[in-house]
Motif scaffolding. Structure first.
Motif, PDB file in Angstrom:
ATOM      1  N   ASN A  50       0.808  -1.220   0.000  1.00 62.03           N
ATOM      2  CA  ASN A  50       0.000   0.000   0.000  1.00 62.03           C
ATOM      3  C   ASN A  50       0.841   1.271   0.000  1.00 62.03           C
ATOM      4  N   ALA A  51       1.751   1.352  -0.921  1.00 62.11           N
ATOM      5  CA  ALA A  51       2.622   2.514  -1.033  1.00 62.11           C
ATOM      6  C   ALA A  51       1.816   3.723  -1.505  1.00 62.11           C
ATOM      7  N   GLU A  52       2.274   4.888  -1.110  1.00 64.92           N
ATOM      8  CA  GLU A  52       1.640   6.134  -1.527  1.00 64.92           C
ATOM      9  C   GLU A  52       1.749   6.285  -3.041  1.00 64.92           C
ATOM     10  N   LYS A  53       0.794   6.983  -3.633  1.00 60.76           N
ATOM     11  CA  LYS A  53       0.770   7.158  -5.081  1.00 60.76           C
ATOM     12  C   LYS A  53       2.035   7.823  -5.624  1.00 60.76           C
ATOM     13  N   PRO A  54       2.581   8.864  -4.976  1.00 57.33           N
ATOM     14  CA  PRO A  54       3.819   9.469  -5.509  1.00 57.33           C
ATOM     15  C   PRO A  54       5.003   8.491  -5.536  1.00 57.33           C
ATOM     16  N   ILE A  55       5.059   7.615  -4.560  1.00 55.46           N
ATOM     17  CA  ILE A  55       6.133   6.621  -4.526  1.00 55.46           C
ATOM     18  C   ILE A  55       5.949   5.623  -5.666  1.00 55.46           C
ATOM     19  N   LEU A  56       4.719   5.172  -5.890  1.00 52.41           N
ATOM     20  CA  LEU A  56       4.455   4.247  -6.992  1.00 52.41           C
ATOM     21  C   LEU A  56       4.750   4.902  -8.341  1.00 52.41           C
ATOM     22  N   GLU A  57       4.424   6.167  -8.482  1.00 53.83           N
ATOM     23  CA  GLU A  57       4.719   6.892  -9.728  1.00 53.83           C
ATOM     24  C   GLU A  57       6.229   6.998  -9.942  1.00 53.83           C
ATOM     25  N   GLN A  58       6.969   7.217  -8.864  1.00 57.25           N
ATOM     26  CA  GLN A  58       8.427   7.287  -8.958  1.00 57.25           C
ATOM     27  C   GLN A  58       8.996   5.932  -9.383  1.00 57.25           C
ATOM     28  N   ILE A  59       8.493   4.863  -8.793  1.00 57.22           N
ATOM     29  CA  ILE A  59       8.951   3.517  -9.149  1.00 57.22           C
ATOM     30  C   ILE A  59       8.629   3.226 -10.618  1.00 57.22           C
ATOM     31  N   LYS A  60       7.415   3.582 -11.049  1.00 56.18           N
ATOM     32  CA  LYS A  60       7.035   3.384 -12.453  1.00 56.18           C
ATOM     33  C   LYS A  60       7.979   4.129 -13.382  1.00 56.18           C
ATOM     34  N   SER A  61       8.289   5.352 -13.031  1.00 59.09           N
ATOM     35  CA  SER A  61       9.189   6.171 -13.853  1.00 59.09           C
ATOM     36  C   SER A  61      10.589   5.565 -13.908  1.00 59.09           C
ATOM     37  N   GLU A  62      11.089   5.107 -12.783  1.00 54.74           N
ATOM     38  CA  GLU A  62      12.427   4.509 -12.735  1.00 54.74           C
ATOM     39  C   GLU A  62      12.481   3.203 -13.530  1.00 54.74           C
ATOM     40  N   ILE A  63      11.425   2.408 -13.457  1.00 54.50           N
ATOM     41  CA  ILE A  63      11.359   1.164 -14.238  1.00 54.50           C
ATOM     42  C   ILE A  63      11.357   1.503 -15.731  1.00 54.50           C
ATOM     43  N   SER A  64      10.545   2.471 -16.097  1.00 52.97           N
ATOM     44  CA  SER A  64      10.470   2.878 -17.500  1.00 52.97           C
ATOM     45  C   SER A  64      11.825   3.374 -18.002  1.00 52.97           C
ATOM     46  N   ASP A  65      12.501   4.203 -17.217  1.00 51.92           N
ATOM     47  CA  ASP A  65      13.828   4.707 -17.596  1.00 51.92           C
ATOM     48  C   ASP A  65      14.827   3.573 -17.761  1.00 51.92           C
ATOM     49  N   LEU A  66      14.762   2.622 -16.870  1.00 50.88           N
ATOM     50  CA  LEU A  66      15.688   1.488 -16.914  1.00 50.88           C
ATOM     51  C   LEU A  66      15.498   0.658 -18.182  1.00 50.88           C
ATOM     52  N   PHE A  67      14.268   0.336 -18.507  1.00 52.85           N
ATOM     53  CA  PHE A  67      14.000  -0.466 -19.703  1.00 52.85           C
ATOM     54  C   PHE A  67      14.262   0.332 -20.988  1.00 52.85           C
ATOM     55  N   THR A  68      14.060   1.634 -20.942  1.00 51.55           N
ATOM     56  CA  THR A  68      14.352   2.481 -22.097  1.00 51.55           C
ATOM     57  C   THR A  68      15.841   2.445 -22.431  1.00 51.55           C
ATOM     58  N   LYS A  69      16.689   2.334 -21.428  1.00 47.51           N
ATOM     59  CA  LYS A  69      18.133   2.205 -21.676  1.00 47.51           C
ATOM     60  C   LYS A  69      18.443   0.967 -22.508  1.00 47.51           C
ATOM     61  N   TYR A  70      17.568  -0.021 -22.469  1.00 48.81           N
ATOM     62  CA  TYR A  70      17.745  -1.261 -23.238  1.00 48.81           C
ATOM     63  C   TYR A  70      16.885  -1.257 -24.509  1.00 48.81           C
ATOM     64  N   PHE A  71      16.349  -0.106 -24.868  1.00 53.50           N
ATOM     65  CA  PHE A  71      15.509   0.049 -26.053  1.00 53.50           C
ATOM     66  C   PHE A  71      14.247  -0.806 -25.979  1.00 53.50           C
ATOM     67  N   ILE A  72      13.756  -1.030 -24.774  1.00 47.66           N
ATOM     68  CA  ILE A  72      12.503  -1.745 -24.569  1.00 47.66           C
ATOM     69  C   ILE A  72      11.481  -0.691 -24.150  1.00 47.66           C
ATOM     70  N   TYR A  73      10.598  -0.347 -25.084  1.00 45.52           N
ATOM     71  CA  TYR A  73       9.656   0.751 -24.851  1.00 45.52           C
ATOM     72  C   TYR A  73       8.273   0.260 -24.476  1.00 45.52           C
ATOM     73  N   ASN A  74       7.876  -0.875 -24.968  1.00 48.15           N
ATOM     74  CA  ASN A  74       6.566  -1.429 -24.639  1.00 48.15           C
ATOM     75  C   ASN A  74       6.735  -2.415 -23.500  1.00 48.15           C
ATOM     76  N   LEU A  75       6.375  -1.971 -22.333  1.00 46.93           N
ATOM     77  CA  LEU A  75       6.573  -2.761 -21.128  1.00 46.93           C
ATOM     78  C   LEU A  75       5.247  -2.896 -20.406  1.00 46.93           C
ATOM     79  N   SER A  76       4.915  -4.099 -20.003  1.00 45.03           N
ATOM     80  CA  SER A  76       3.692  -4.290 -19.238  1.00 45.03           C
ATOM     81  C   SER A  76       4.062  -4.666 -17.808  1.00 45.03           C
TER      82      SER A  76
END
Length: 177
Positions: free
Chosen positions: A122-148
């Motif tokens: 039950n993490a706060e929404k801003p923390i979940l948004e930060q985690i989502k952003s960090e995951i997206s940035d990490l996969f983008t470094k590997y040229f993986i843009y469509n991530l589920s």
């Protein structure tokens, strides 16, 4: 895992990531525009990887197209997926107070419809948004843009487990496979 140290060059690692996860059989000029490296830097690294037997360079008249050597492709991809997995785990360690469990999915070769499943306490929404952003940035470094990625609270996970939910059981059935 530090891929730049393993392969000796950030440009070389970027070329391999691009060929593994984005597009294959493209020209050196196309790589130059996609990767933001200079043409001489790309050519030097492609020649080095070609000499090492990692890349195939198809020389047709005036243009060259490159790809990873077919028999080597699955092995090099496993190395890069191992590095990506290690980076994801390191990211999750930074958020261990919010993330209770996580499961790797299809991008890592598991038989799941998702690439990642995160069970959070039950993490706060801003923390979940930060985690989502960090995951997206990490996969983008590997040229993986469509991530589920599926985020699920611990209480929702436990409730679905008690109800023998197919999705939860499938996730649990893929652990260790």
């Amino acid at each position: 895992m530090n891929l730049e140290k393993l392969f000796g060059s950030k440009a070389k690692v970027d070329i391999l990531k691009y060929l593994l996860f984005k597009r294959q059989w493209l020209s050196l000029r196309a790589l130059e525009s996609e990767l933001q490296w200079t043409f001489p830097a790309i050519k030097k690294q492609v020649d080095s990887l070609s000499t090492a037997g990692v890349l195939v360079v198809n020389k047709e008249k005036m243009k060259r197209s490159i790809d990873i050597f077919e028999e080597f492709h699955p092995h090099i991809k496993n190395i890069f997926l191992y590095a990506l997995k290690a980076e994801v785990e390191k990211l999750f360690e930074q958020h261990e107070f919010s993330i209770d469990q996580y499961f790797f999915g299809k991008v890592f070769g598991k038989n799941l419809d998702m690439d990642l499943v995160l069970i959070h306490s039950n993490a706060e929404k801003p923390i979940l948004e930060q985690i989502k952003s960090e995951i997206s940035d990490l996969f983008t470094k590997y040229f993986i843009y469509n991530l589920s990625v599926t985020f699920m609270s611990t209480s929702e996970w436990e409730k679905r487990y008690r109800l023998a939910d197919k999705f939860v059981l499938k996730i649990l059935g893929t652990i260790g496979k």
